[in-house]
Structures are given as C-alpha cells and as structure tokens.
Write an enzyme that holds these catalytic residues in place. Structure first.
Site, PDB file in Angstrom:
ATOM      1  N   GLY A 153     -16.100   8.420   9.110  1.00 43.26           N
ATOM      2  CA  GLY A 153     -15.961   7.872   7.766  1.00 43.26           C
ATOM      3  C   GLY A 153     -17.202   7.109   7.329  1.00 43.26           C
ATOM      4  O   GLY A 153     -18.193   7.005   8.066  1.00 43.26           O
TER       5      GLY A 153
ATOM      6  N   LEU B 246     -17.843   3.812   6.835  1.00 41.98           N
ATOM      7  CA  LEU B 246     -18.232   2.659   7.639  1.00 41.98           C
ATOM      8  C   LEU B 246     -18.675   3.089   9.034  1.00 41.98           C
ATOM      9  O   LEU B 246     -19.645   2.551   9.574  1.00 41.98           O
ATOM     10  CB  LEU B 246     -17.074   1.660   7.724  1.00 41.98           C
ATOM     11  CG  LEU B 246     -17.332   0.410   8.561  1.00 41.98           C
ATOM     12  CD1 LEU B 246     -18.561  -0.353   8.056  1.00 41.98           C
ATOM     13  CD2 LEU B 246     -16.107  -0.491   8.584  1.00 41.98           C
TER      14      LEU B 246
ATOM     15  N   ASP C 114      -7.323   9.329  18.583  1.00 46.44           N
ATOM     16  CA  ASP C 114      -6.261   9.345  17.588  1.00 46.44           C
ATOM     17  C   ASP C 114      -5.527   8.007  17.690  1.00 46.44           C
ATOM     18  O   ASP C 114      -4.804   7.761  18.642  1.00 46.44           O
ATOM     19  CB  ASP C 114      -5.308  10.508  17.862  1.00 46.44           C
ATOM     20  CG  ASP C 114      -4.106  10.530  16.926  1.00 46.44           C
ATOM     21  OD1 ASP C 114      -4.031   9.657  16.029  1.00 46.44           O
ATOM     22  OD2 ASP C 114      -3.237  11.391  17.110  1.00 46.44           O
TER      23      ASP C 114
ATOM     24  N   TYR D 168      -6.333   5.688   6.394  1.00 46.11           N
ATOM     25  CA  TYR D 168      -5.941   6.643   5.351  1.00 46.11           C
ATOM     26  C   TYR D 168      -6.354   6.006   4.032  1.00 46.11           C
ATOM     27  O   TYR D 168      -5.798   4.980   3.632  1.00 46.11           O
ATOM     28  CB  TYR D 168      -4.430   6.874   5.400  1.00 46.11           C
ATOM     29  CG  TYR D 168      -3.929   7.925   4.421  1.00 46.11           C
ATOM     30  CD1 TYR D 168      -3.515   9.174   4.847  1.00 46.11           C
ATOM     31  CD2 TYR D 168      -3.859   7.645   3.050  1.00 46.11           C
ATOM     32  CE1 TYR D 168      -3.056  10.133   3.946  1.00 46.11           C
ATOM     33  CE2 TYR D 168      -3.407   8.595   2.142  1.00 46.11           C
ATOM     34  CZ  TYR D 168      -3.000   9.834   2.592  1.00 46.11           C
ATOM     35  OH  TYR D 168      -2.550  10.765   1.700  1.00 46.11           O
ATOM     36  N   THR D 169      -7.346   6.575   3.360  1.00 48.91           N
ATOM     37  CA  THR D 169      -7.915   5.935   2.167  1.00 48.91           C
ATOM     38  C   THR D 169      -7.743   6.746   0.888  1.00 48.91           C
ATOM     39  O   THR D 169      -8.293   6.384  -0.150  1.00 48.91           O
ATOM     40  CB  THR D 169      -9.417   5.662   2.375  1.00 48.91           C
ATOM     41  OG1 THR D 169     -10.079   6.893   2.677  1.00 48.91           O
ATOM     42  CG2 THR D 169      -9.638   4.671   3.509  1.00 48.91           C
TER      43      THR D 169
ATOM     44  N   ASP E  17      -9.028  -4.856  -0.871  1.00 50.90           N
ATOM     45  CA  ASP E  17      -8.627  -5.647  -2.034  1.00 50.90           C
ATOM     46  C   ASP E  17      -7.325  -5.126  -2.643  1.00 50.90           C
ATOM     47  O   ASP E  17      -6.681  -5.827  -3.435  1.00 50.90           O
ATOM     48  CB  ASP E  17      -9.739  -5.629  -3.096  1.00 50.90           C
ATOM     49  CG  ASP E  17     -10.131  -4.219  -3.532  1.00 50.90           C
ATOM     50  OD1 ASP E  17     -10.041  -3.284  -2.700  1.00 50.90           O
ATOM     51  OD2 ASP E  17     -10.526  -4.045  -4.702  1.00 50.90           O
TER      52      ASP E  17
ATOM     53  N   TYR F 183      -0.819   2.900  -0.803  1.00 54.47           N
ATOM     54  CA  TYR F 183      -2.006   2.619  -0.002  1.00 54.47           C
ATOM     55  C   TYR F 183      -2.128   1.121   0.273  1.00 54.47           C
ATOM     56  O   TYR F 183      -2.289   0.697   1.425  1.00 54.47           O
ATOM     57  CB  TYR F 183      -3.255   3.143  -0.710  1.00 54.47           C
ATOM     58  CG  TYR F 183      -4.548   2.617  -0.134  1.00 54.47           C
ATOM     59  CD1 TYR F 183      -4.993   3.026   1.124  1.00 54.47           C
ATOM     60  CD2 TYR F 183      -5.329   1.701  -0.842  1.00 54.47           C
ATOM     61  CE1 TYR F 183      -6.175   2.529   1.664  1.00 54.47           C
ATOM     62  CE2 TYR F 183      -6.514   1.208  -0.317  1.00 54.47           C
ATOM     63  CZ  TYR F 183      -6.921   1.618   0.931  1.00 54.47           C
ATOM     64  OH  TYR F 183      -8.095   1.122   1.456  1.00 54.47           O
TER      65      TYR F 183
ATOM     66  N   LYS G  59      -1.800  -0.868   3.922  1.00 58.11           N
ATOM     67  CA  LYS G  59      -2.888  -1.682   4.452  1.00 58.11           C
ATOM     68  C   LYS G  59      -2.408  -3.116   4.730  1.00 58.11           C
ATOM     69  O   LYS G  59      -2.796  -3.725   5.736  1.00 58.11           O
ATOM     70  CB  LYS G  59      -4.082  -1.689   3.500  1.00 58.11           C
ATOM     71  CG  LYS G  59      -4.806  -0.353   3.382  1.00 58.11           C
ATOM     72  CD  LYS G  59      -5.394   0.114   4.704  1.00 58.11           C
ATOM     73  CE  LYS G  59      -6.615  -0.674   5.100  1.00 58.11           C
ATOM     74  NZ  LYS G  59      -7.231  -0.169   6.365  1.00 58.11           N
TER      75      LYS G  59
END
Length: 284
Positions: A10, A12, A37, A62-63, A103, A126, A130
C-alpha cells in the site's frame, strides 16, 4: 532493531520502503498480504516467531471507503479482526504496535481541529470499522500507538493526487467538491513520523501515558478542490477546474464535512516538526 511492516504493497508500506535506506540501523521486514494475512492469527505468530520484531507497523487496511458500504464484513475482517490479531500476538511476544487510523472516525460537525480526546462518531462503514479496530487494540494490548491521519497521497499506489493527474490527461474540464475540509498528508511524511516514534527515547523507556492515540497530518487545511488546484499548479497543468458542492457528487459513504486534526500532542511528546501540505506536495 527489527521492524515488521504489514501492508507493504500500500501507499504507506511503499513510503516506508522508500525511506528505509536512510535508516541502516533498522532491519525492516516488509510483508504484503501474500506473505502476512493479518486476519490469520497463526500466520502472524509464525512470522513473528521467525523475525522476532521489536516493533510492528500495521499499514494494512481496507480503505475502499465507498465499497465498504456493500462489503461491511470484509471491511470488518481487515480493519477490526486483523488489528486485534496483531495486538494479541504483539502482547504474547512483547512487541510495540504502531497502527494507522483515520479522520473518518469523526462525523465532521466540528469547526475547529479534532483532538485525540474528541468523541468519535463515524458516519460510514469504513470509519466505524477503523474505530472498532482502534478499540480492539486498546482492549488487547497496552503497548500501542494509534496514529490517526487524513487524506493520504503519494507517488505510490492509488490516491487522489494520482487520480487527478490521470483525469487531467484525459479531460479538459474537471469538477471537484469544495465543501469538505481536511488536510492532505504526504505518505512519506507519515512514514518519517513513525520512524521518529520508533527511535524516540520515550518509546524505549515509556511511561504508561506515552502509549495511546496521536493525530498526525501535514499542517494547514484545504478542500478537495483546493488540493486539486495545487496539484495542477505544481505540475504545470492547464485545466478547467470547477468547484462543486458535495450534493452534486453523491457517494455511497458519507464523508466528514470537516476533519482537520490537532497535532499538538505528537509535536509535544516526540518533537515532531510538521510540514505544511503545500510544501510536501510541491516536492513530489
């Protein structure tokens, strides 16, 4: 010192790989989802036993904000079960966990920057997953840093900046919402902050109050329209850019209207110097 990074494919994860050569004293172990995983507890235990990390950076998530509305189970599995698994194994092996949050845990009804103590109230699947992931870590293992960030972009992976550049190569005109306010965060700046935390004497000789939730984004604020405008300006792209309200661009997931983050705590505890978002964007 061994630092194991999940989600290495990803944004980052790739940003951490980009800066890793600058830190020869750290042995990074980068794991994408094919190697590690996070929803598989035994998989985590095996790798942690093999590499014996002192720190784990969880950059896996999961974004897909809108897709999560129709895939809540999958979002929950990766954003809640995964972090809980990591926290359990970190506790078993006494490893410090750094976890990235968002955020989107806030509803965006404030008109001043959100602090770590503000009450979370997610408005979408989402954001809720989070937040639940944060809680799962907090309930499982004390030695954690949860870093809430916003609007992450970079030269890596898929993100708003790269989408704008692609669309500008295909169209003469673009419309971008101008009534959602937040702060673009350069993934490499976020990666540097994580290393700063890992190397800090406060982390190696922590008080119980050192661990917990911290906000980090770049400085300043903008709308998505402002962000797009600067992307095109810094890339010398001429395009007809039109500001529109969010109501003209409906999405499956409801976004926070305002999600600027207050960064006083991370500056105070770790001596972090935060760049303005325009400064970081200009350098890419």
């Amino acid at each position: 010192m061994v630092v194991l990074v999940t989600g290495s494919g990803g944004q980052l994860g790739q940003a951490l790989q980009f800066i890793a050569p600058n830190y020869p004293d750290i042995h990074f172990v980068f794991c994408d989802s094919t190697i590690l995983d996070i929803t598989n507890l035994n998989n985590i235990k095996q790798l942690f036993q093999q590499f014996k990390p002192s720190f784990c950076i969880n950059a896996a998530a999961y974004t897909a904000v809108d897709k999560a509305e129709s895939e809540p189970e999958r979002a929950h599995l990766i954003n809640v079960v995964g972090p809980k698994n990591l926290a359990e194994v970190c506790k078993e092996f006494d490893i410090i966990l750094l976890h990235i949050s968002t955020d989107f845990v806030f509803d965006g009804t404030k008109d001043s920057p959100y602090t770590e103590d503000d009450f979370p109230n997610p408005t979408c699947v989402y954001g809720q997953t989070k937040l639940d992931g944060e809680k799962a870590i907090q309930e499982t293992w004390q030695k954690h840093f949860i870093i809430r960030t916003s609007w992450v972009y970079s030269q890596f992976g898929n993100n708003f900046m790269k989408t704008m550049l692609r669309l500008a190569s295909e169209r003469d005109k673009l419309s971008v919402v101008n009534d959602q306010i937040g702060t673009p965060t350069y993934a490499v700046d976020l990666a540097e902050v994580l290393i700063r935390i890992i190397q800090s004497p406060f982390t190696h000789h922590p008080s119980p109050n050192t661990f917990g939730i911290y906000n980090f984004s770049n400085e300043g604020q903008s709308s998505w329209y402002d962000f797009a405008k600067k992307i095109f300006e810094y890339n010398n792209i001429k395009i007809n850019l039109e500001p529109i309200p969010s109501i003209s661009f409906p999405t499956q997931a409801k976004r926070p209207t305002y999600s600027v983050l207050d960064k006083r705590n991370i500056k105070k505890v770790f001596g972090v110097e935060v760049k303005y978002w325009e400064e970081s964007l200009k350098k890419i």
